[in-house]
Design an enzyme around this catalytic site. Structure first.
Site, PDB file in Angstrom:
ATOM      1  N   GLU A  19      12.006  -8.015   8.512  1.00  0.00           N
ATOM      2  CA  GLU A  19      10.944  -6.996   8.563  1.00  0.00           C
ATOM      3  C   GLU A  19      11.180  -6.034   9.729  1.00  0.00           C
ATOM      4  O   GLU A  19      10.904  -4.841   9.639  1.00  0.00           O
ATOM      5  CB  GLU A  19       9.564  -7.665   8.697  1.00  0.00           C
ATOM      6  CG  GLU A  19       9.213  -8.646   7.580  1.00  0.00           C
ATOM      7  CD  GLU A  19       9.086  -8.014   6.196  1.00  0.00           C
ATOM      8  OE1 GLU A  19       8.866  -6.798   6.087  1.00  0.00           O
ATOM      9  OE2 GLU A  19       9.215  -8.766   5.202  1.00  0.00           O
ATOM     10  N   LYS A  29       4.698  -0.005  12.183  1.00  0.00           N
ATOM     11  CA  LYS A  29       3.880  -0.445  11.051  1.00  0.00           C
ATOM     12  C   LYS A  29       2.465   0.124  11.150  1.00  0.00           C
ATOM     13  O   LYS A  29       1.893   0.601  10.166  1.00  0.00           O
ATOM     14  CB  LYS A  29       3.833  -1.977  10.970  1.00  0.00           C
ATOM     15  CG  LYS A  29       2.852  -2.414   9.879  1.00  0.00           C
ATOM     16  CD  LYS A  29       3.142  -3.673   9.184  1.00  0.00           C
ATOM     17  CE  LYS A  29       2.169  -3.797   8.006  1.00  0.00           C
ATOM     18  NZ  LYS A  29       2.144  -5.093   7.403  1.00  0.00           N
ATOM     19  N   HIS A  75      11.772  -4.980  -0.808  1.00  0.00           N
ATOM     20  CA  HIS A  75      10.907  -6.022  -1.369  1.00  0.00           C
ATOM     21  C   HIS A  75      10.915  -6.047  -2.904  1.00  0.00           C
ATOM     22  O   HIS A  75      10.547  -7.060  -3.495  1.00  0.00           O
ATOM     23  CB  HIS A  75       9.469  -5.858  -0.875  1.00  0.00           C
ATOM     24  CG  HIS A  75       9.293  -6.303   0.559  1.00  0.00           C
ATOM     25  ND1 HIS A  75       9.959  -5.715   1.605  1.00  0.00           N
ATOM     26  CD2 HIS A  75       8.535  -7.288   1.116  1.00  0.00           C
ATOM     27  CE1 HIS A  75       9.618  -6.308   2.742  1.00  0.00           C
ATOM     28  NE2 HIS A  75       8.766  -7.271   2.478  1.00  0.00           N
ATOM     29  N   HIS A 121      11.589 -15.786   2.748  1.00  0.00           N
ATOM     30  CA  HIS A 121      11.185 -14.428   2.377  1.00  0.00           C
ATOM     31  C   HIS A 121      12.160 -13.408   2.979  1.00  0.00           C
ATOM     32  O   HIS A 121      12.638 -12.499   2.292  1.00  0.00           O
ATOM     33  CB  HIS A 121       9.763 -14.183   2.905  1.00  0.00           C
ATOM     34  CG  HIS A 121       9.245 -12.804   2.668  1.00  0.00           C
ATOM     35  ND1 HIS A 121       8.959 -12.329   1.405  1.00  0.00           N
ATOM     36  CD2 HIS A 121       8.991 -11.777   3.527  1.00  0.00           C
ATOM     37  CE1 HIS A 121       8.531 -11.067   1.493  1.00  0.00           C
ATOM     38  NE2 HIS A 121       8.547 -10.715   2.771  1.00  0.00           N
ATOM     39  N   HIS A 143      11.557  -9.576  -3.618  1.00  0.00           N
ATOM     40  CA  HIS A 143      10.501 -10.449  -4.151  1.00  0.00           C
ATOM     41  C   HIS A 143      10.970 -11.124  -5.442  1.00  0.00           C
ATOM     42  O   HIS A 143      10.668 -12.297  -5.685  1.00  0.00           O
ATOM     43  CB  HIS A 143       9.253  -9.625  -4.499  1.00  0.00           C
ATOM     44  CG  HIS A 143       8.226  -9.628  -3.410  1.00  0.00           C
ATOM     45  ND1 HIS A 143       7.134  -8.802  -3.428  1.00  0.00           N
ATOM     46  CD2 HIS A 143       8.102 -10.371  -2.281  1.00  0.00           C
ATOM     47  CE1 HIS A 143       6.402  -9.024  -2.352  1.00  0.00           C
ATOM     48  NE2 HIS A 143       6.964  -9.963  -1.638  1.00  0.00           N
ATOM     49  N   ARG A 198       2.031   3.890   2.438  1.00  0.00           N
ATOM     50  CA  ARG A 198       2.215   2.483   2.858  1.00  0.00           C
ATOM     51  C   ARG A 198       3.259   1.756   2.010  1.00  0.00           C
ATOM     52  O   ARG A 198       3.878   0.794   2.454  1.00  0.00           O
ATOM     53  CB  ARG A 198       0.865   1.745   2.835  1.00  0.00           C
ATOM     54  CG  ARG A 198       0.972   0.333   3.391  1.00  0.00           C
ATOM     55  CD  ARG A 198      -0.365  -0.290   3.712  1.00  0.00           C
ATOM     56  NE  ARG A 198      -0.190  -1.659   4.167  1.00  0.00           N
ATOM     57  CZ  ARG A 198      -1.117  -2.382   4.747  1.00  0.00           C
ATOM     58  NH1 ARG A 198      -2.322  -1.876   4.949  1.00  0.00           N
ATOM     59  NH2 ARG A 198      -0.880  -3.612   5.136  1.00  0.00           N
ATOM     60  N   LYS A 245      -3.753  -6.859   5.163  1.00  0.00           N
ATOM     61  CA  LYS A 245      -3.570  -7.400   3.808  1.00  0.00           C
ATOM     62  C   LYS A 245      -3.786  -8.910   3.877  1.00  0.00           C
ATOM     63  O   LYS A 245      -3.143  -9.596   4.678  1.00  0.00           O
ATOM     64  CB  LYS A 245      -2.171  -7.111   3.296  1.00  0.00           C
ATOM     65  CG  LYS A 245      -2.000  -5.715   2.734  1.00  0.00           C
ATOM     66  CD  LYS A 245      -0.646  -5.587   2.050  1.00  0.00           C
ATOM     67  CE  LYS A 245      -0.450  -4.189   1.497  1.00  0.00           C
ATOM     68  NZ  LYS A 245       0.891  -4.005   0.925  1.00  0.00           N
ATOM     69  N   ARG A 252     -19.758 -13.010   2.405  1.00  0.00           N
ATOM     70  CA  ARG A 252     -19.439 -11.584   2.154  1.00  0.00           C
ATOM     71  C   ARG A 252     -18.647 -10.932   3.283  1.00  0.00           C
ATOM     72  O   ARG A 252     -18.605  -9.714   3.418  1.00  0.00           O
ATOM     73  CB  ARG A 252     -20.709 -10.772   1.892  1.00  0.00           C
ATOM     74  CG  ARG A 252     -21.447 -11.233   0.649  1.00  0.00           C
ATOM     75  CD  ARG A 252     -22.340 -10.153   0.101  1.00  0.00           C
ATOM     76  NE  ARG A 252     -23.044 -10.646  -1.061  1.00  0.00           N
ATOM     77  CZ  ARG A 252     -24.207 -11.259  -1.018  1.00  0.00           C
ATOM     78  NH1 ARG A 252     -24.809 -11.440   0.151  1.00  0.00           N
ATOM     79  NH2 ARG A 252     -24.777 -11.675  -2.112  1.00  0.00           N
ATOM     80  N   ASN A 266       7.516  -1.491   1.574  1.00  0.00           N
ATOM     81  CA  ASN A 266       8.099  -2.419   0.598  1.00  0.00           C
ATOM     82  C   ASN A 266       9.604  -2.232   0.439  1.00  0.00           C
ATOM     83  O   ASN A 266      10.200  -2.763  -0.494  1.00  0.00           O
ATOM     84  CB  ASN A 266       7.412  -2.261  -0.768  1.00  0.00           C
ATOM     85  CG  ASN A 266       5.979  -2.712  -0.709  1.00  0.00           C
ATOM     86  OD1 ASN A 266       5.642  -3.603   0.080  1.00  0.00           O
ATOM     87  ND2 ASN A 266       5.118  -2.095  -1.490  1.00  0.00           N
ATOM     88  N   GLU A 283      -2.925   1.508   0.865  1.00  0.00           N
ATOM     89  CA  GLU A 283      -1.696   1.691   0.075  1.00  0.00           C
ATOM     90  C   GLU A 283      -1.901   2.559  -1.155  1.00  0.00           C
ATOM     91  O   GLU A 283      -1.627   2.150  -2.275  1.00  0.00           O
ATOM     92  CB  GLU A 283      -1.073   0.346  -0.303  1.00  0.00           C
ATOM     93  CG  GLU A 283       0.381   0.493  -0.716  1.00  0.00           C
ATOM     94  CD  GLU A 283       1.144  -0.812  -0.873  1.00  0.00           C
ATOM     95  OE1 GLU A 283       1.022  -1.699  -0.018  1.00  0.00           O
ATOM     96  OE2 GLU A 283       1.872  -0.907  -1.865  1.00  0.00           O
TER      97      GLU A 283
HETATM   98  N1  GLY Z   1       3.918  -5.990   4.233  1.00  0.00           N
HETATM   99  C1  GLY Z   1       3.683  -4.717   3.689  1.00  0.00           C
HETATM  100  C2  GLY Z   1       2.343  -4.163   4.048  1.00  0.00           C
HETATM  101  O1  GLY Z   1       1.660  -4.688   4.903  1.00  0.00           O
HETATM  102  O2  GLY Z   1       1.932  -3.193   3.461  1.00  0.00           O
END
Ligand code: GLY
Length: 359
Positions: free
Chosen positions: A184, A226, A247, A263, A251, A240, A142, A120, A244, A236
């Protein structure tokens, strides 16, 4: 050693920026790291730094095992997560133990996800060794894996206890992976900080030559940008999403090419496409679009690519739309240093942007 505090209440942590692994022990002491650890890495990074790290830790009283999975995005799967969890069990990790993620974005995302679900949730430390992971994925919590051809579909928000950035690891990074990570970094300048954008364009020679002090300065400012976004919107629900930028189309190009392109290369193409839409809408000038393109050229980005099937790329973007409650969110720029989320970007605009970046 430089340091940045990411303020997320009880999930707060430090990011440290340094050369070498000498400072790690002191940092682990500061966070009161458990003595029982599992280092998770992949088969690319294991021979480079796995043994060195394990030795440092074992010599200093840590009971530490190392688990390496097969490198590559195609192994970013639940099967690999089960492998990591099995290694945790075999090494006797309990709820008070810790995982150390040593490697690039795939390693960090997977080790973090395993840490999020094992018993957990246990704590984990990020030691990112690629520019992509040092500039983006190791910060912000993330974690996750790809599922049914869809990137990062299964996952969790799980913040690390420490991010330890040793910029010297970039010396062993293949050039195309360095370029990928710069995508990035440039993105963070475009969406939040014009001064930083100017810094990375003015210092491109030193950055590309991997001048340590310059890399540390770049990395710290980059992560501060960031972190400031993540601090305002950890899960997000709004802001946040500006991370993107580039992206949405990026993507889709990446997936349509079956992940044969890096990427960052795809994000670069996506950023150029998004900047083009911004220019066509009158949000930025032609000169600003050109400035963005020149920055990408400085770092050897490809500005165009063959898009074999525009409909396929568009369809993949629609899958992304399903993930965000039916609305395709598109990040545009209002000028270098500023980004906005738009929900009204049309199919025609997207096709025109694909034509612009197409060969
Ligand atoms: N790579 C985008 C984020 O961490 O929200």
């Amino acid at each position: 050693m430089e340091r940045l505090y990411v303020n997320l209440g009880e999930n707060s942590y430090d990011i440290v920026f340094t050369t070498g692994f000498d400072g790690l022990l002191g940092e682990l002491e500061k966070i009161n790291a458990p003595k029982k650890l599992l280092i998770v890495t992949d088969t690319n990074v294991e021979p480079l730094y796995g043994g060195e790290l394990k030795e440092i830790l074992e010599k200093n009283g840590y009971d530490c095992a190392l688990y390496a999975f097969e490198a590559g995005e195609e192994h970013k799967s639940m099967d690999s997560i089960l492998g990591i969890c099995a290694a945790c069990m075999e090494h006797g990790l309990d709820r008070k133990s810790q995982i150390i993620a040593l490697g690039g974005g795939v390693v960090g995302d997977m080790a973090g996800f395993a840490a999020a679900i094992y018993m957990r949730g246990i704590s984990f430390v990020q030691i990112p060794t690629t520019l992509l992971s040092q500039s983006d994925s190791s910060v912000g919590g993330k974690t996750g894996v790809d599922f049914m051809d869809s990137k990062n579909t299964l996952g969790a928000f799980h913040q690390p206890s420490l991010v330890y950035i040793n910029v010297e690891t970039l010396k062993t990074l293949p050039k195309e992976q360095f370029v990928s990570g710069m995508g990035e970094v440039i993105k963070h300048g475009i969406i939040r900080d014009a001064q930083f954008f100017d810094y990375i364009t003015a210092n491109s020679e030193k950055i590309k030559a991997l001048h340590s002090d310059t890399l540390i300065k770049m990395s710290k400012t980059n992560c501060a940008i960031k972190a400031a976004v993540v601090e305002k919107d950890e899960k997000e629900s709004g802001l946040r999403a500006i991370l993107n930028f580039g992206h949405t189309i990026g993507h889709a190009i990446e997936a349509a090419a079956h992940f044969t392109k890096t990427h960052g290369e795809c994000v670069g193409l996506g950023m150029r496409a998004a900047a083009y839409i911004s220019k066509e809408r009158g949000m930025i000038s032609a000169a600003e679009l050109e400035k963005i393109e020149r920055a990408m050229e400085l770092y050897d980005f490809k500005l165009s690519c063959k898009i074999e099937d525009r409909d396929a790329v568009y369809e993949i973007m629609q899958k992304d739309k399903k993930k965000t409650a039916g609305t395709l969110k598109f990040v545009l720029t209002e000028g270098i240093g500023s980004a906005v989320i738009k929900k009204d970007v049309t199919r025609e605009e997207i096709y025109a942007a694909m034509d612009y970046i197409g060969e």
